[in-house]
Design an enzyme around this catalytic site. Structure first.
Site, PDB file in Angstrom:
ATOM      1  N   CYS A 197       2.835  -3.986   9.170  1.00  0.00           N
ATOM      2  CA  CYS A 197       2.288  -4.331   7.706  1.00  0.00           C
ATOM      3  C   CYS A 197       3.749  -4.604   7.125  1.00  0.00           C
ATOM      4  CB  CYS A 197       1.324  -3.863   6.984  1.00  0.00           C
ATOM      5  SG  CYS A 197       1.445  -1.611   7.780  1.00  0.00           S
ATOM      6  N   SER A 198       3.502  -3.631   5.930  1.00  0.00           N
ATOM      7  CA  SER A 198       4.984  -2.934   5.685  1.00  0.00           C
ATOM      8  C   SER A 198       5.504  -1.765   5.593  1.00  0.00           C
ATOM      9  CB  SER A 198       4.860  -3.537   3.422  1.00  0.00           C
ATOM     10  OG  SER A 198       4.593  -4.240   3.459  1.00  0.00           O
TER      11      SER A 198
ATOM     12  N   ARG B 271      -2.412   9.006  -0.806  1.00  0.00           N
ATOM     13  CA  ARG B 271      -3.265   8.174  -0.978  1.00  0.00           C
ATOM     14  C   ARG B 271      -4.443   8.588  -1.335  1.00  0.00           C
ATOM     15  NH1 ARG B 271       0.750   5.147  -0.647  1.00  0.00           N
ATOM     16  NH2 ARG B 271       0.917   4.041   0.991  1.00  0.00           N
TER      17      ARG B 271
ATOM     18  N   ARG C  85      -2.382  -0.392   6.409  1.00  0.00           N
ATOM     19  CA  ARG C  85      -2.773  -1.732   7.220  1.00  0.00           C
ATOM     20  C   ARG C  85      -2.600  -1.086   8.542  1.00  0.00           C
ATOM     21  NH1 ARG C  85      -0.767  -5.542   2.958  1.00  0.00           N
ATOM     22  NH2 ARG C  85       0.887  -4.556   3.071  1.00  0.00           N
TER      23      ARG C  85
ATOM     24  N   LYS D 204      -0.396   8.323   4.519  1.00  0.00           N
ATOM     25  CA  LYS D 204      -0.005   9.270   3.846  1.00  0.00           C
ATOM     26  C   LYS D 204      -1.052   9.874   3.165  1.00  0.00           C
ATOM     27  CE  LYS D 204       3.525   6.568   0.500  1.00  0.00           C
ATOM     28  NZ  LYS D 204       4.199   6.962   0.235  1.00  0.00           N
TER      29      LYS D 204
END
Lengths: 622, 550
Positions: A336-337, A382, A342, A378
């Site tokens: 994802c990034s 999160r 995700r 994280k």
């Protein structure tokens, strides 16, 4: 504790969150170093861990006192009315401090002491062994090997030390590739499908910008591709919406250009980012927490929140991944990034669809340790474990659990664990009571010396695994079914009431089929044992008549006899029929638990001209 | 009329049948007076389809070259497709199906031709006579009597010949009250709550009109059910607005001045065409698998089906609460007293009375509160979710009732003797059946049609042990408590067993249900074995004791 000014407040009211007539319980509120405790007049205790508190709100003073609303990360919402404003203010301030610790050492895990000896505590930490897990998958083998490139976190500090990479990927390729990936998270093995010789790999986005290339990164992907001997193409799944990925290019990041990488098939799957997810959950909770909610407001709120749409997107991505491996024998690289949100969702759910091991209790723990904990989801950020940036908080892991729950609903026999297991894990991801989920990555966990100072959650769950077993679990079913193929037509997705309303007892069925079957299947094991014992006794008895004749003097020393002699009184101790009633009881079925009951409270009062009813739109006139 | 006239092409070969979750089958299609039959040429005959024409809700034809396709949409919500070679055959078959599925004479319906292949142990037509119900009542109270004032159906055409009324009210008064109530439906006993002697009555609206017409006997009748000094509640299933408007058409509601001992509560429950539209929309939403999440949720919402469920359940809970918690008697009515009124009175009984949660008790409830109470089944169930003609009498009133029962069953899964399949079976038979039970609109119709003589009762079939076993809830344990369901939107669910039945495979869920049954059966077996052994051992023990003491 320096944050606590008032430890006890009396005459506090706990208000029913869904009542419009402010139905309440009177009791006493206690504040301890770790918990907020409310004991009502019937001695029922409500414990709230400080770390579970997501938000505290002090509302405007009313005639009956000062309202204090506490929202918890486990979706409990409590609404107190404290008689004196000063007390309320003290508690409010204390909770603000206590629920947002400034440093890790203030977390509950560092003070939690279950009175276990040191060696057992250490054993607990060894329960889940990822090296063992990779061995089970079949690596290292002729294509994959353990890399020592990150042994001292020198390439990527959010990855674990032990990483599996293709044998053909040399150290320079790895280092080069990691420099071309966001946060150095270069492509590594997440799951290896031994039969298909296909792999799930994960990484972060490439720093491609509009045109940048990296030969090492291209080589890295090629190495992954050829590590699957059967196949000449691999999928690269970008789990972001295409627009987001394109926007990232302006910041020098982006996605793989198919022209630059040999034999890749590139695919966007469109899962939204952490900010969208956070506000989606926020909307969902606002709707589900509304008083006097109508069916249509509920459904339109559910729709507007987008929550189920997101869950479906995550599951659809996992299915795409699992099918690429099971049906096409193709290796898939997921990112994802940054590759920790995700990517974790899709890799773990995909593995769950592919491998029945992850559908066992122990296997599920391994899956979470591997794809979430070790690969640096994280958790601290999160879940908002420390006082920090609220924009970092996001229910990414909760969505993963919900995805699993939807699978258990469609395949009731495929999972060894039950819903309670998922709920309990969710509880402890936020409780900070155990060391497993503290911090953001393995490096940080090592620095915190968690394995020395805290306990691991898993052995505790395993100890009480009876509670988490699915009585309908069918091991054979799980094995014969190679790939779980859930139906993701929209109508299959339901609001997870047992998660988001887990503390709102009145909304749940009053008799639980699940608990009943669980108790029964427990009872069956006991009955099987009883039966064997009784049968053995019978056999002994039946032999005895002959023995009686021949060896009469021996009878008194027959060990079975004394036991049998005491038996005439067993009738009192053991009812012939075990009581089934106890497991079929109806929990709290009375009108007071349901909102319609309050019409009557209104009706019993003297003659109001018009009464608006709480649930529904009816009005009463006389 | 001969059915043969309607059947131009009685059989067609090489027809291909497509239906959900089965591979396509090729075979021979036969049309009979009442069935559409497709049999494959396979030896085992496993792939046969027998479809009652009366189960067909609507059909569509399509042609590609000379290959015709008929899409058949059934009242049980299933959709099947037949590919028929030959344009003429296809057209003939389609028009025959259309004609046979919309026969306008009741006496041509299948129940009049059906010959049962089973032995009738108990004739269902006599299982639930009002006299039997009254016997049960008279064992606990003597304040009521069975009146035969409607013996000839002359006082109220939609009531049965025998109704239960307060003992102190004579037949003459009943006749007068009947003229004051819509369709002659004077207040009658619906339910007697043994626990506190409170009652639920039902009727139609009073015909007060705009000038406030009154009827002494009417207030005397309902007041006769009140204890001294106690008030009762009238639950009007219309909104106050609608009730007020009804006065212009000669209807109305009980004004406080004339009924000072009663408090009126308006609890609006939707009726007729609104419910029918709701059903059509819901089924349409469920049948489109391609909907994305937002579209699905907004269509589910737009159907309003669950809103209706909540309305009905809430009103029923309120009625039950008045009786059980407030210790007050209740009168329920809407306009005609044949639809929403019956939903409320029957659901209130499910909540209050453990007997209604048994199979037999539920059958009695359906007989008493729906069939004998004059719910016009023939009108309401003439068409289901796929009707495209604009007829105004169809309405899924009974269907909604079954859905509400299912919702309560979900919340109290151990308190019902029957399972979901029992409710689904009733849904199917209300719309299309080989049995005569749901034919006609009321007892008067059934009497004229001589249904008990000429057709078989559904209960005769259901109550055979072989059939009953399919409908039994393995988790059932009699529960004498009042069960209060939650009506929060988060607690209500789409009845998947009906609405998604043909849209997704239930294989894994069925297998899980099977496994659950196995665990329960195994539990029973083990308990029996262990207890037998314990008993044997105990006996041996006493023998020993006797030997020792002797």
């Amino acid at each position: 504790m320096e944050h606590i000014r008032t430890t006890k407040v009396e005459q506090v009211k706990l208000i029913d969150r869904f009542s419009t007539s402010n139905k309440s319980l009177m009791g006493t509120l206690y504040l301890t170093a770790t918990h907020l405790l409310f004991i009502d007049s019937s001695q029922k205790e409500t414990w709230i861990l400080h770390h579970h508190i997501a938000a505290v709100e002090k509302l405007a003073l009313t005639t009956s006192g000062c309202p204090l609303v506490i929202q918890c990360k486990n979706f409990r919402v409590v609404h107190f009315i404290v008689p004196r404003e000063r007390d309320c203010h003290d508690i409010y301030n204390s909770l603000l401090q206590l629920s947002k610790p400034a440093s890790y050492d203030e977390l509950y895990a560092f003070s939690y002491n279950p009175k276990q000896n040191e060696s057992k505590r250490l054993q607990g930490w060894q329960l889940i062994d990822l090296a063992e897990e990779y061995k089970r998958m079949g690596v290292p083998d002729s294509n994959w090997q353990l890399s020592n490139a990150n042994r001292d976190y020198e390439i990527c500090d959010s990855y674990p030390r032990e990483l599996y990479v293709p044998r053909t990927a040399s150290k320079p390729v790895i280092v080069g590739s990691s420099k071309f990936r966001s946060k150095g998270r270069f492509p590594v093995l997440s799951y290896y499908h031994r039969d298909k010789e296909a792999a799930i790999c994960r990484c972060s986005q490439p720093l491609s910008g509009f045109s940048a290339r990296c030969l090492e990164d291209e080589n890295m992907l090629h190495a992954i591709s050829i590590a699957n001997p059967a196949h000449h193409y691999m999928y690269v799944m970008d789990t972001r919406p295409k627009l987001n990925a394109m926007a990232n290019r302006a910041a020098g990041k982006g996605y793989e250009n198919e022209d630059n990488y040999a034999n890749i098939r590139f695919q966007f799957v469109g899962i939204e980012n952490i900010h969208v997810m956070r506000s989606s959950l926020q909307k969902l909770l606002e709707v589900s927490g509304t008083k006097a909610l109508s069916v249509n407001s509920f459904l339109s709120g559910l729709e507007n929140s987008g929550w189920l749409r997101h869950i479906k997107a995550v599951l659809d991505a996992a299915i795409f991944l699992a099918k690429a491996i099971a049906v096409e024998n193709a290796t898939v690289l997921v990112h994802c990034s940054d590759g920790w949100d995700r990517t974790s969702q899709v890799c773990s759910l995909g593995s769950l669809l592919l491998d029945s091991h992850y559908r066992t209790i122990k296997g599920f723990m391994v899956l979470i340790e591997k794809d979430w904990i070790s690969f640096g989801h994280k958790f601290s950020d999160r879940c908002g474990q420390l006082d920090g940036d609220p924009k970092e908080i996001s229910p990414v892991f909760t969505q993963f659990l919900e995805g699993v729950w939807h699978l258990t609903e469609q395949f009731p026999q495929a999972f060894e664990y039950n819903e309670a297991f998922l709920l309990q894990i969710h509880e402890h991801v936020h409780s900070c009571q155990f060391g497993n989920f503290l911090g953001n990555c393995q490096k940080e966990r090592e620095e915190l010396k968690l394995k020395e100072k805290t306990y691991s959650l898993w052995p505790f769950l395993l100890d009480e695994q009876k509670k988490y077993l699915n009585p309908l679990y069918n091991r054979d079913f799980s094995q014969k079914l190679v790939l779980l193929e859930p139906n993701t037509a929209s109508f299959n997705f339901k609001f997870w009431r047992n998660m988001y309303h887990q503390f709102d007892r009145t909304m749940h069925p009053r008799q639980s089929v699940f608990n009943l079957i669980m108790t029964m299947s427990e009872q069956n094991k006991q009955l099987e044992k009883d039966f064997k014992e009784l049968e053995a006794k019978m056999k002994q008895r039946n032999r005895q008549p002959e023995e009686l004749l021949t060896k009469e003097p021996l009878q008194s020393v027959n060990p079975a006899s004394p036991a049998l002699k005491t038996s005439p009184c067993f009738k009192k101790e053991q009812p012939l029929l075990p009581m089934n009633d106890s497991i079929r009881t109806i929990e709290g079925s009375n009108t007071a638990d349901n909102r319609y009951s309050e019409y009557m409270e209104e009706l019993s009062k003297a003659e109001p001209a018009v009464v608006s009813l709480e649930y529904g739109v009816a009005r009463m006139t006389c | 009329m001969e059915f043969a006239e309607l059947i131009k092409t009685p059989r067609a070969d090489n027809v291909v049948l497509h239906r959900p979750f089965y591979p396509a089958v090729e075979g021979t299609l036969c049309l009979t007076g009442h069935h559409l039959i497709l049999s494959s040429r396979r030896q085992d005959n496993a792939e046969e389809l027998w479809l009652l024409h009366s189960n067909i809700d609507s059909i569509e034809k399509r042609f590609v070259g000379s290959l015709g396709t008929i899409i058949i949409k059934c009242k049980d919500l299933r959709i099947i497709q037949l590919d028929i070679p030959g344009m003429e055959e296809c057209l003939n078959i389609a028009s025959s199906i259309e004609a046979l599925s919309t026969l306008d004479s009741v006496t041509l319906m299948y129940p009049f031709f059906y010959r049962p292949m089973f032995e009738v142990v108990e004739d269902g037509w006599h299982s639930f006579l009002p006299e039997r119900e009254f016997e049960l009542l008279s064992s606990v109270t003597n304040e009521w009597r069975l009146s035969y004032v409607n013996k000839e159906f002359s006082v109220c055409p939609s009531y049965p010949p025998a109704v239960t009324v307060p003992k102190s009210i004579d037949d003459e008064a009943l006749r007068r009250v009947a003229t004051f109530r819509h369709g002659g439906r004077f207040p009658v006993l619906s339910y007697y709550h043994k626990k506190n002697g409170m009652v639920m009555m039902r009727s139609s609206q009073p015909l007060t009109g705009t000038n406030g017409r009154r009827c002494k006997e009417d207030s005397a009748l309902i007041n006769a059910t009140l204890r001294a000094g106690k008030r009762g509640y009238i639950i009007d299933t219309r909104s106050l607005n609608v009730a007020q408007q009804a006065r212009a058409k000669g209807g109305g509601f009980e004004q406080e001045v004339q009924y000072p001992q009663w408090r009126r509560i308006h609890k609006s429950v939707e009726r007729y065409n609104i419910l029918q539209e709701s059903l059509i929309k819901l089924v349409e939403a469920c049948n489109d698998q391609s909907h994305n999440m937002d579209r699905w949720l907004s269509k589910l919402e737009a159907s309003n089906w669950l809103t209706h469920i909540k309305e009905i359940l809430t009103a029923a809970c309120l009625a039950a609460q008045c009786i059980d918690r407030e210790g007050a008697s209740v009168l329920v009515h809407g306009t005609e007293g044949t639809d929403s009124t019956l939903q409320i009175t029957s659901l209130a009984q499910i909540i209050l009375d453990p007997r209604c949660r048994t199979i037999r008790g539920f059958e009695a409830l359906v007989e008493r509160e729906w069939l004998q109470a004059g719910h016009p089944f023939q009108q309401r169930c003439a068409q289901s979710a796929y009707s495209n003609s604009k007829q105004k009498w169809e309405s899924p009133v009974f269907f909604l009732f079954l859905d509400c029962v299912w919702q309560i069953l979900r919340q109290f899964p151990c308190s019902f003797e029957f399972n979901e399949h029992f409710l689904i079976m009733l849904f199917e038979h209300a719309y299309a059946s080989q049995f005569g039970t749901f034919l006609g609109n009321n007892e008067s119709d059934r009497c004229k049609l001589k249904l008990p003589q000429k057709t078989m009762s559904l209960w005769s079939w259901v109550n055979r042990p072989q059939e009953l076993s399919k409908f039994k809830n393995p988790l059932f344990e009699a529960n004498s408590l009042v069960i209060w369901p939650s009506v929060a939107p988060q607690s209500l669910q789409l009845w998947e067993g009906v609405f998604l039945r043909w849209n997704r495979s239930s294989k894994f869920l069925d297998e899980a249900y099977e496994e659950m049954n196995n665990i329960i059966e195994y539990n029973k077996e083990l308990q029996a074995k262990v207890n037998a052994l314990r008993r044997q051992l105990a006996e041996l023990e006493t023998d020993d004791g006797m030997q020792e003491s002797s």
